[in-house]
Design a protein around this motif. Structure first.
Motif, short mmCIF file in Angstrom:
data_model
loop_
_atom_site.label_atom_id
_atom_site.label_comp_id
_atom_site.label_asym_id
_atom_site.label_seq_id
_atom_site.Cartn_x
_atom_site.Cartn_y
_atom_site.Cartn_z
N THR A 242 68.56 4.06 40.29
CA THR A 242 69.12 3.16 41.30
C THR A 242 70.40 2.47 40.82
O THR A 242 71.02 1.74 41.58
CB THR A 242 68.10 2.06 41.67
OG1 THR A 242 67.72 1.35 40.50
CG2 THR A 242 66.87 2.67 42.33
N ARG A 243 70.77 2.69 39.59
CA ARG A 243 71.94 1.98 39.05
C ARG A 243 73.26 2.70 39.34
O ARG A 243 74.32 2.09 39.28
CB ARG A 243 71.80 1.80 37.54
CG ARG A 243 70.79 0.74 37.17
CD ARG A 243 71.29 -0.63 37.52
NE ARG A 243 70.25 -1.65 37.36
CZ ARG A 243 70.40 -2.91 37.69
NH1 ARG A 243 71.52 -3.33 38.25
NH2 ARG A 243 69.41 -3.76 37.51
N HIS A 244 73.19 4.01 39.59
CA HIS A 244 74.37 4.86 39.84
C HIS A 244 75.51 4.51 38.89
O HIS A 244 75.39 4.74 37.69
CB HIS A 244 74.78 4.83 41.31
CG HIS A 244 74.66 3.50 42.01
ND1 HIS A 244 75.64 2.55 41.96
CD2 HIS A 244 73.67 2.97 42.77
CE1 HIS A 244 75.28 1.49 42.65
NE2 HIS A 244 74.08 1.72 43.16
N ILE A 245 76.66 3.96 39.36
CA ILE A 245 77.79 3.72 38.45
C ILE A 245 77.84 2.28 37.94
O ILE A 245 78.79 1.92 37.23
CB ILE A 245 79.13 4.06 39.14
CG1 ILE A 245 79.34 3.22 40.40
CG2 ILE A 245 79.22 5.55 39.43
CD1 ILE A 245 80.70 3.42 41.05
N LEU A 246 76.86 1.48 38.26
CA LEU A 246 76.85 0.09 37.81
C LEU A 246 76.51 0.02 36.31
O LEU A 246 75.87 0.92 35.76
CB LEU A 246 75.83 -0.72 38.60
CG LEU A 246 76.14 -0.94 40.08
CD1 LEU A 246 74.99 -1.67 40.73
CD2 LEU A 246 77.45 -1.70 40.26
N PRO A 247 76.92 -1.07 35.63
CA PRO A 247 76.54 -1.24 34.23
C PRO A 247 75.02 -1.28 34.08
O PRO A 247 74.32 -1.82 34.94
CB PRO A 247 77.15 -2.61 33.87
CG PRO A 247 78.25 -2.81 34.87
CD PRO A 247 77.79 -2.15 36.13
N ILE A 248 74.52 -0.68 33.01
CA ILE A 248 73.07 -0.65 32.78
C ILE A 248 72.67 -1.91 32.02
O ILE A 248 73.13 -2.14 30.90
CB ILE A 248 72.66 0.60 31.96
CG1 ILE A 248 73.19 1.86 32.62
CG2 ILE A 248 71.14 0.65 31.82
CD1 ILE A 248 72.71 2.12 34.01
N PRO A 249 71.81 -2.77 32.63
CA PRO A 249 71.37 -3.99 31.93
C PRO A 249 70.58 -3.63 30.67
O PRO A 249 69.96 -2.56 30.58
CB PRO A 249 70.47 -4.68 32.95
CG PRO A 249 70.80 -4.05 34.27
CD PRO A 249 71.22 -2.65 33.97
N GLU A 250 70.58 -4.54 29.71
CA GLU A 250 69.92 -4.29 28.44
C GLU A 250 68.43 -3.99 28.61
O GLU A 250 67.87 -3.14 27.93
CB GLU A 250 70.11 -5.51 27.53
CG GLU A 250 69.62 -5.29 26.10
CD GLU A 250 70.42 -4.27 25.32
OE1 GLU A 250 69.86 -3.64 24.41
OE2 GLU A 250 71.62 -4.08 25.64
#
Length: 470
Positions: free
Chosen positions: A15-23
């Motif tokens: 669901t994150r696609h191109i968004l930054p991946i949270p820690e």
């Protein structure tokens, strides 16, 4: 700007696609990253690429291996340096191009990378189909290509979590199959006896060396797509070595198998598996063909990351969410499949020209990105400003980045060697491929000098503005 990722299912739907991946959602590991890059090279396409050395270039087996080893060792350095950026920034590789080329300028580079990914997806479909048709000649090619494409599309739709879990398993399975095939070929030395003309030529050696470099740099636009899932504390060194060793070990190993098969049957190296090894070779071909369809999902997945980057830049009203990613995956998959169906008949010629073109467009981008990340900014980026439609501190169009890219392309032109175009200096150099050297050095140096000049000019302007007038 974000969507909540489910954590209860065995396989997490992306669901994150191109968004930054949270820690707290970075579930990758050094081992899984290594397995991805080992598995991604365990393809019949890698075999065919290695066969170019002994088949098309006419190098002896020894010189073929030397050229392949040297090219892959050099090219993987660039790819692994790009991968080391992933744990720190947590974003897809080509989205980061906005920092060097601007918010809109970065979409141009993402578009170029998208074409590359679709080209590889199509190429892998053709060679996977050839592997299975060699065993089951009664299966028609076009429906098989479509079926193999559907597998890759479905896996890419689910996303990273399924990809990395599948690749971890497949990398072991295919490695065993390749080892068995190679040992069996070595036990049949009469099958790989080359003609007396095979040996060393500068054109063949440096041509294959350039292909090895290209093969590795082709991974550079998407290595961070996977290393971004490593926890930040993992660090750049671990990401570098997991990527470097995974890429080199698998590429060289499978390409050497291709060298042996190219010596056995220069016209159709994959068919040599069945011709020389009988049922054992047929089994390896089936494994190659079926697993290639699964591994191919990685090409499509990263192509979609590039497509979403370009779409977000160019279409204000389009929301980049899960639905958009799924639709984009299907559209890109269909386009690449149509390309595979159209280019099936003259695959080897099309593929060799594609690889040459790929080298010319990737080299300047790679040099600019590495200089910007490691020398100019030293890894310090305002990640969320990369999503600012106004451009933020990186602007909408970065003249220095785009201008340097154009200069890098122009620097390669006099030295290029391909079926489409050959540069005016190629003959004088004995048709030795050095275009990649010119492109990388010129792009890196020009970008660094231009940035430094711009910084000094800006500093002088600030001093003048702050100096009181009488």
């Amino acid at each position: 700007m974000s969507e909540k990722t489910p954590t209860t299912s065995l396989i997490q739907f992306e669901t994150r696609h191109i968004l930054p991946i949270p820690e707290n959602e970075r579930n990758g590991s050094v081992w899984s990253l290594f397995a991805i890059w080992v598995g991604i090279n365990m393809l019949p396409l890698t075999v065919v690429t290695g066969a170019i050395a002994s088949g098309s270039f006419g190098l002896s087996i020894g010189w073929s291996i030397a050229a392949i080893l040297t090219g892959n060792l050099i090219g993987a350095l660039g790819a692994a340096l790009h991968a080391s950026q992933g744990p720190h920034l947590g974003i897809p590789q080509m989205l980061q191009a906005r920092a060097q080329f601007g918010y809109l300028g970065g979409s141009l580079l993402a578009g170029i990378a998208l074409l590359m990914f679709l080209g590889f997806f199509a190429s892998i479909l053709v060679v996977a189909k050839d592997s299975l048709v060699a065993v089951f000649p009664w299966i028609p090619g076009p429906p098989l290509i479509i079926a193999l494409a559907a597998v890759g599309i479905l896996i890419a739709i689910v996303g990273y979590d399924l990809l990395q879990k599948v690749m971890t398993v497949l990398s072991t399975l295919i490695a065993i199959a390749v080892i068995v095939a190679m040992v069996a070929l070595i036990m049949h030395p009469e099958a790989t006896v080359q003609s007396p003309d095979a040996g060393f030529t500068a054109q063949g050696f440096f041509g294959m060396l350039a292909i090895g470099i290209t093969w590795q740099l082709a991974y550079a636009p998407y290595v961070s797509d996977y290393s971004r899932y490593l926890p930040k504390k993992t660090g750049p060194a671990a990401a570098f070595w997991a990527t470097y060793l995974g890429l080199v070990l698998s590429s060289v190993f499978v390409m050497i198998l291709g060298v042996l098969l190219g010596a056995a049957n220069p016209e159709n190296p994959l068919a040599a598996l069945g011709e020389v090894l009988g049922p054992l070779g047929m089994g390896v071909l089936v494994i190659f063909g079926l697993t290639a369809a699964i591994i191919n999902a990685a090409e499509l997945y990263s192509g979609v990351m590039c497509a979403l980057t370009a779409v977000q830049s160019g279409f204000r009203r389009v929301t980049i969410d899960t639905r958009t990613r799924v639709i984009t995956t299907v559209v890109c998959g269909v386009i690449a499949t149509l390309g595979a169906l159209a280019g099936d008949s003259d695959f080897m010629l099309v593929f060799q020209n594609f690889v040459t073109l790929l080298l010319s467009v990737l080299i300047p981008w790679s040099a600019i990105n590495l200089v910007d990340y490691f020398i100019v900014r030293k890894g310090e980026y305002a990640v969320y400003e990369l999503f600012d439609r106004a451009g933020g501190r990186y602007g909408r169009w970065n003249v220095i980045g785009l201008g340097t890219y154009a200069i890098g392309l122009a620097a390669q032109a006099p030295f290029m060697i391909s079926g489409i175009y050959t540069g005016p200096l190629a003959e004088a150099l004995g048709y030795v491929d050095v275009a990649w050297v010119a492109g990388f050095v010129v792009s890196g140096v020009v970008y660094l000098l231009a940035v430094r000049f711009s910084e000094r000019r800006r500093s002088r302007q600030l001093v003048l503005e702050e100096t009181p007038t009488r």
